[in-house]
Design a protein around this motif. Structure first.
Motif, mmCIF file in Angstrom:
data_model
loop_
_atom_site.group_PDB
_atom_site.id
_atom_site.type_symbol
_atom_site.label_atom_id
_atom_site.label_comp_id
_atom_site.label_asym_id
_atom_site.label_seq_id
_atom_site.Cartn_x
_atom_site.Cartn_y
_atom_site.Cartn_z
ATOM 1 N N PHE A 356 0.875 -1.171 0.000
ATOM 2 C CA PHE A 356 0.000 0.000 0.000
ATOM 3 C C PHE A 356 0.913 1.223 0.000
ATOM 4 O O PHE A 356 1.501 1.588 1.013
ATOM 5 C CB PHE A 356 -0.921 0.017 1.220
ATOM 6 N N ASP A 357 1.063 1.837 -1.160
ATOM 7 C CA ASP A 357 2.035 2.913 -1.368
ATOM 8 C C ASP A 357 1.287 4.145 -1.871
ATOM 9 O O ASP A 357 1.040 4.293 -3.066
ATOM 10 C CB ASP A 357 3.083 2.461 -2.390
ATOM 11 N N PRO A 358 0.887 5.049 -0.972
ATOM 12 C CA PRO A 358 0.061 6.197 -1.367
ATOM 13 C C PRO A 358 0.858 7.278 -2.077
ATOM 14 O O PRO A 358 2.078 7.376 -1.926
ATOM 15 C CB PRO A 358 -0.486 6.706 -0.034
ATOM 16 N N HIS A 371 -3.346 -0.794 5.821
ATOM 17 C CA HIS A 371 -1.911 -0.637 5.642
ATOM 18 C C HIS A 371 -1.383 -1.902 4.984
ATOM 19 O O HIS A 371 -2.125 -2.886 4.810
ATOM 20 C CB HIS A 371 -1.216 -0.396 6.992
ATOM 21 N N THR A 372 -0.121 -1.909 4.605
ATOM 22 C CA THR A 372 0.491 -3.120 4.081
ATOM 23 C C THR A 372 0.315 -4.254 5.089
ATOM 24 O O THR A 372 0.513 -4.061 6.290
ATOM 25 C CB THR A 372 1.992 -2.888 3.810
ATOM 26 N N ASP A 373 -0.091 -5.430 4.614
ATOM 27 C CA ASP A 373 -0.373 -6.631 5.402
ATOM 28 C C ASP A 373 -1.797 -6.674 5.953
ATOM 29 O O ASP A 373 -2.172 -7.657 6.607
ATOM 30 C CB ASP A 373 0.617 -6.816 6.565
ATOM 31 N N SER A 374 -2.619 -5.650 5.717
ATOM 32 C CA SER A 374 -4.021 -5.729 6.139
ATOM 33 C C SER A 374 -4.732 -6.846 5.381
ATOM 34 O O SER A 374 -4.545 -7.006 4.169
ATOM 35 C CB SER A 374 -4.741 -4.404 5.876
ATOM 36 N N VAL A 375 -5.551 -7.599 6.086
ATOM 37 C CA VAL A 375 -6.345 -8.668 5.487
ATOM 38 C C VAL A 375 -7.763 -8.143 5.255
ATOM 39 O O VAL A 375 -8.412 -7.666 6.186
ATOM 40 C CB VAL A 375 -6.376 -9.911 6.379
ATOM 41 N N ILE A 376 -8.235 -8.221 4.020
ATOM 42 C CA ILE A 376 -9.550 -7.721 3.645
ATOM 43 C C ILE A 376 -10.496 -8.904 3.467
ATOM 44 O O ILE A 376 -10.311 -9.726 2.572
ATOM 45 C CB ILE A 376 -9.487 -6.891 2.346
ATOM 46 N N GLU A 407 0.321 7.475 -9.301
ATOM 47 C CA GLU A 407 1.348 7.141 -8.318
ATOM 48 C C GLU A 407 0.884 6.091 -7.305
ATOM 49 O O GLU A 407 1.703 5.341 -6.777
ATOM 50 C CB GLU A 407 1.775 8.397 -7.555
ATOM 51 N N LEU A 408 -0.417 6.052 -7.015
ATOM 52 C CA LEU A 408 -0.925 5.123 -6.000
ATOM 53 C C LEU A 408 -0.682 3.681 -6.421
ATOM 54 O O LEU A 408 -1.037 3.265 -7.517
ATOM 55 C CB LEU A 408 -2.420 5.366 -5.792
ATOM 56 N N ARG A 409 -0.067 2.898 -5.534
ATOM 57 C CA ARG A 409 0.199 1.488 -5.797
ATOM 58 C C ARG A 409 -0.416 0.633 -4.705
ATOM 59 O O ARG A 409 -0.154 0.841 -3.514
ATOM 60 C CB ARG A 409 1.708 1.226 -5.865
#
Length: 584
Positions: A356-358, A371-376, A407-409
């Motif tokens: 998650f790269d804003p 955030h990075t590693d969040s489980v949806i 830019e959002l990744r």
């Protein structure tokens, strides 16, 4: 007010915690078991477990939440939006527990939460209004009779709903009864009540709303307008403020009637009055949302007001720090970053966020609860984050939005980013001559492009992933891989294990062609077809629910339904077999 319990999760819980910190007020988070590592838990001053997984046992469990408020010493409760935010009984329970309820009075929520009663108030103050049913409609048979009287198209709406849930637009008389029953089911699931009413539906309408703020001292002000016309399944994807391309007369009608409705209802707090603006220029009152809305951010960006802070101040008995209505400055957009697969008709997606790269830079704001590693999972709303862009003009904000969304990744889960990037190149959306999109524009005019454009066909992430620690140049790093791939490695590259990757490794189409497979994870709400029934391609077979949204699953080919593999209430995951449809 010294300590606020935030009775919510995700980005709105983070948003409220931030404002509490800046106001010198302590915040208390609550969390279900799957949210133990969620961002809102990290940013709050304190966090308490709700000890459960399902929504009904956690974020909707008023008794548990009030007990946490007592144990934590909170003296106020903020419901955010969704969940408990528009339940009058909850507001009263909070007040009865000796806490400050940060929202409108319970009687106001009850009054305006009943969409039929709200229509009567709008009629009383002379707000613009289309024809509708005389109160709630008791059943699907009566719904068809009312539809015949009103004429098509008609909108079926949950009387106690909001956010587009429990709403169906019907263009054919033969579809009214099934649409009514579907709206009732969705309303019961989302709001605990299934009452629905009918009203005329304006063709190709824009969705325009006015932001209202009112205090306990009789002040009622309007903070300008927003446009929320870009929707899928009657739920918003993109919002902007102020609403563009309104005539002065249309703007005044919306602003003045919104103020009159809220004053007549005795409204106190932050709220939104919504309207439809038809292609002919006709304006019709829609409803009042008695809470802060997801899109409050764009109003903040063009007014400079912190609307959550205003909620806290109003609840504490303070006056709204304004002398009158606010005239917006500049322009702002909000893009909802949802975990949905555009190429599959915006079906909900689940998985783990690997990256998650804003974006960064001037005029860019990110509101998120992940955030990075969040489980949806499929338990909650599909929204991961909101990208809010502001500029000195609409054209400037569009240019800035193009850069930010490029830019959002986000990696590891399918999102609507390809759609947002595409819409910023669509003349119907970016034209200087007028706004060409409307509430059903995606379904009516953009869906063919989605089918034909390979940019919308994202690879579907594996539903089951394994995480391991690996060493790279002497440093530990976490690696996530599909579980099927790991099983294949353990099996020494066995081809059968690799087949589980949906053909992405072997290049073969897996499974029996007779099998109707689930395109998403969810719960079976209803089984429509029956074994032995002859089906045409596209006929409904089952209805799934995920992320608070109903999704009909249709027959993938013509034939006879030989076997149903699921029943009502069953949980399914991506690619599970739902049924077998055989041909001669």
């Amino acid at each position: 007010m010294k300590k606020v319990l935030i009775a919510n999760r995700g980005e709105i819980a983070v948003r409220i915690a931030h404002t509490c910190a800046e106001a010198g007020i302590a915040s208390v988070a609550i969390f279900a078991d799957p949210d133990a590592e969620a961002l809102h838990v990290r940013v709050a001053d304190e966090a308490y477990s709700l000890e459960g997984e399902e929504v009904a046992d956690t974020y909707l469990n008023v008794e548990k939440i009030l007990d946490i408020a007592r144990r934590s010493g909170a003296d106020a409760l903020h419901p955010g939006y969704g969940f408990l935010a528009e339940r009058a009984d909850v507001a009263q329970a909070v007040i009865d527990a000796g806490l400050i309820w940060i929202g409108p009075e319970p009687q106001t929520i009850e009054l305006l939460g009943d969409k039929v009663a709200a229509r009567k108030i709008a009629e009383k103050v002379g707000a613009p209004l289309v024809k509708g049913s005389d109160g709630n409609v008791p059943d699907s048979r009566k719904a068809r009779e009312v539809a015949e009287e009103l004429g098509l198209p008609i909108a079926i709406k949950a009387a106690y709903g909001g956010g587009g849930r429990g709403m169906r637009v019907v263009h054919r008389l033969q579809d009214v009864e099934e649409a009514f029953e579907s709206a009732v089911r969705e309303s019961e699931a989302a709001f605990g009540r299934g009452e629905c009413y009918l009203e005329q539906f304006l063709e190709k309408p824009r969705h325009v709303e006015a932001q209202v703020i009112a205090d306990k001292h009789g002040n009622v002000f309007v903070l300008g307008t927003r446009d929320c016309s870009l929707q899928r399944r009657n739920q918003k994807l993109v919002e902007e403020a102020p609403a563009p391309f309104l005539t002065a007369e249309q703007n005044d009608l919306i602003v003045n009637s919104a103020r009159d409705i809220c004053r007549e209802a005795g409204y106190v707090g932050v709220g939104t009055v919504e309207y439809l603006l038809g292609a002919s220029g006709t304006i019709s009152f829609l409803e009042v949302n008695t809470r802060i809305q997801v899109e409050h951010t764009v109003t903040e960006e063009v007014t400079g007001l912190d609307m959550v802070l205003a909620q806290l101040q109003i609840a504490a008995g303070e006056r709204v720090p304004l002398d009158g209505d606010v005239q917006p400055t500049g322009h702002a957009f909000q893009f909802r970053i949802n975990a949905e697969d555009v190429g599959r008709g915006f079906l909900p997606a689940t998985g783990t966020i690997d990256v998650f790269d804003p974006p960064t830079g001037p005029g860019i704001r990110i509101d998120t609860g992940v955030h990075t590693d969040s489980v949806i999972s499929g338990r909650y709303d599909s929204m991961l984050a909101k990208v809010i862009i502001s500029g000195i003009s609409r054209k400037h904000a569009i240019r800035r939005a193009r850069r930010a969304l490029k830019e959002l990744r986000i990696r590891g889960i399918t999102t609507v980013l390809p759609f947002h990037r595409a819409i910023l190149e669509e003349e119907a959306f970016v034209s200087d001559e007028g706004l060409g999109v409307y509430t059903t524009w995606i379904e009516q005019e953009f869906s063919d492009r989605i089918k034909d454009d390979p940019d919308f066909r994202q690879a579907v992430p594996s539903q089951e992933r394994v995480r391991m620690m690996i060493e790279i140049d002497g440093k530990n790093a976490k690696l996530g891989v599909p579980a099927a791939f790991m099983r294949a490695l353990v099996a020494g590259g066995d081809g059968g294990a690799l087949d589980a990757l949906d053909g992405s490794v072997s290049g073969q189409e897996p499974g029996d062609q007779a099998e109707l497979r689930s395109p998403m994870a969810g719960t079976v709400l209803k089984v429509v077809a029956s074994e032995g029934q002859d089906l045409e391609e596209g006929d409904p077979v089952v209805v799934l629910e995920a992320m608070k949204t109903e999704t009909p699953i249709h027959a993938h080919r013509a034939g006879t339904l030989e076997e149903l593999a699921v029943s009502t209430g069953d949980k399914v995951t991506l690619d599970d077999v739902l049924a077998r449809i055989v041909t001669e």
